[in-house]
Design an enzyme around this catalytic site. Structure first.
Site, short mmCIF file in Angstrom:
data_model
loop_
_atom_site.label_atom_id
_atom_site.label_comp_id
_atom_site.label_asym_id
_atom_site.label_seq_id
_atom_site.Cartn_x
_atom_site.Cartn_y
_atom_site.Cartn_z
N ARG A 216 -39.90 -63.72 39.57
CA ARG A 216 -38.98 -64.41 38.53
C ARG A 216 -39.43 -63.94 37.02
O ARG A 216 -39.98 -64.69 35.97
CB ARG A 216 -38.10 -65.51 38.14
CG ARG A 216 -37.09 -65.14 39.66
CD ARG A 216 -36.31 -66.90 39.72
NE ARG A 216 -35.89 -67.35 38.96
CZ ARG A 216 -35.55 -68.80 38.87
NH1 ARG A 216 -35.56 -68.93 40.08
NH2 ARG A 216 -35.52 -69.44 37.55
N PRO B 114 -44.18 -72.69 44.48
CA PRO B 114 -45.08 -73.30 44.94
C PRO B 114 -45.89 -74.72 44.14
O PRO B 114 -45.87 -74.43 42.71
CB PRO B 114 -46.26 -72.04 44.70
CG PRO B 114 -45.30 -71.04 43.91
CD PRO B 114 -43.69 -71.44 43.66
N GLU B 115 -46.31 -75.38 44.97
CA GLU B 115 -46.50 -76.52 44.64
C GLU B 115 -47.88 -76.80 45.39
O GLU B 115 -48.51 -75.77 45.74
CB GLU B 115 -46.06 -77.64 45.03
CG GLU B 115 -44.37 -78.26 44.38
CD GLU B 115 -43.34 -79.27 44.72
OE1 GLU B 115 -44.14 -80.32 44.86
OE2 GLU B 115 -42.78 -79.03 44.64
N LYS C 251 -51.46 -76.79 40.66
CA LYS C 251 -50.65 -75.50 40.83
C LYS C 251 -51.71 -73.98 40.66
O LYS C 251 -50.96 -73.06 40.85
CB LYS C 251 -48.69 -75.62 40.53
CG LYS C 251 -48.56 -76.61 41.03
CD LYS C 251 -47.48 -76.60 40.23
CE LYS C 251 -46.54 -78.58 40.21
NZ LYS C 251 -45.33 -78.24 39.60
N ARG D 49 -45.68 -96.80 32.30
CA ARG D 49 -44.89 -96.07 32.54
C ARG D 49 -43.99 -97.13 33.59
O ARG D 49 -43.80 -97.17 34.99
CB ARG D 49 -45.34 -95.13 33.49
CG ARG D 49 -46.68 -93.90 32.99
CD ARG D 49 -47.00 -92.96 34.42
NE ARG D 49 -47.74 -92.20 33.67
CZ ARG D 49 -47.62 -91.03 33.30
NH1 ARG D 49 -45.30 -90.59 33.68
NH2 ARG D 49 -47.78 -90.14 32.16
N ARG E 224 -34.42 -83.09 37.20
CA ARG E 224 -34.60 -82.39 38.87
C ARG E 224 -33.99 -82.78 40.14
O ARG E 224 -33.86 -84.52 39.36
CB ARG E 224 -36.30 -82.20 39.56
CG ARG E 224 -37.01 -81.58 38.31
CD ARG E 224 -36.90 -80.35 37.40
NE ARG E 224 -36.61 -78.94 38.67
CZ ARG E 224 -38.18 -79.04 39.63
NH1 ARG E 224 -38.89 -78.89 38.88
NH2 ARG E 224 -38.17 -78.26 40.67
#
Ligand SMILES: [Zn+2]
Length: 264
Positions: A112, A2-3, A59, A153, A252
């Site tokens: 989970r 879920p985002e 989230k 960054r 990811r």
């Protein structure tokens, strides 16, 4: 996992089903899902109260308790909510169940066990303590703000989008969708993006998150031009028809179209 769009859908679901009902009992099936509280303490805090309203930050979903404080729901990898009749049987993996006096119940499901349920005195303090950045739909995220944040960054823009301490709510799937729709390669260095790129990225981010949340985060309802439903082996680009590629970014698996999202 879920985002933001998924959690926004859970928020709308909770708002439409479980508000303003007296809580008669709280059942905790597995207290490993509880954070900073026990099953007894959770029960004491909720029994006789009602959920009065909700807010979402990234989230995380917070439901205001009528007796004071907030119920925190975080959905981890596989969490979801289910509202139904108390005597109608429980869905599998229901870890925490609020039973209402009206014979209904709200189940928090986590297959989970990677989610989190807690009671908080102050949602804002939780957000600050957990170093959560601005919600991805916050109006305070302007191109100028992004430029300021991204200046230091040199890493991939996908990493920056998924950094919850910078922007809260975006994970692996929606960062790919946003970058695909924006035509940006996931490994583009954040500090290489100019003001125009960032204005475009910001607009695209908001459009993708709102559009997908508007479809209850159900990929089957997403526009045909979206990448999310093509995340599979031999997936093809919905724009140019070319083969999609995958690459690891921050550990990811990222999906992208090497033609539509050229590295620069
Ligand atoms: Zn393409």
């Amino acid at each position: 996992m879920p985002e933001l769009p998924d959690v926004e859908a859970f928020k709308e679901y909770l708002d439409a089903t479980a508000l303003h009902q007296n809580i008669a009992r709280v059942r905790v099936d597995d207290d490993r899902i509880l954070s900073g509280t026990s099953a007894q303490a959770l029960g004491r805090r909720l029994k006789g109260s009602r959920l009065q309203g909700t807010r979402r930050h990234g989230k995380h979903l917070f439901a205001r308790i009528s007796g004071g404080g907030w119920l925190l729901l975080h959905f981890g990898m596989t969490g979801e909510l289910d509202y139904g009749e108390s005597n109608g049987g429980l869905p599998e993996y229901a870890r925490v169940v609020l039973e209402f006096e009206n014979g209904r119940r709200l189940a928090y499901i986590s297959r989970r066990m990677l989610g989190e349920v807690a009671v908080l005195n102050d949602a804002d303090a939780f957000i600050a303590e957990h170093d959560l950045g601005l919600d991805a739909l916050d109006d305070a995220i302007t191109p100028e703000w992004l430029q300021q944040q991204f200046a230091s960054r040199p890493g991939p823009v996908k990493t920056a989008l998924m950094d919850q301490s910078l922007i809260a709510g975006i994970g692996n799937v929606y960062s790919d969708e946003i970058l695909f729709q924006a035509g940006l390669h996931p490994k583009t260095r954040s500090n290489r993006l100019n003001h125009e790129d960032l204005a475009h990225l910001r607009r695209t981010m908001r459009r993708v998150l709102r559009t997908t949340a508007g479809h209850q985060a159900d990929p089957a309802q997403f526009p045909g031009s979206y990448l999310t439903t093509r995340r599979e082996k031999d997936g093809r680009c919905p724009k140019c028809g070319g083969a999609l590629k995958t690459d690891k970014v921050s550990g990811r698996t990222s999906y992208f179209c090497p033609k539509c999202q050229q590295k620069r």
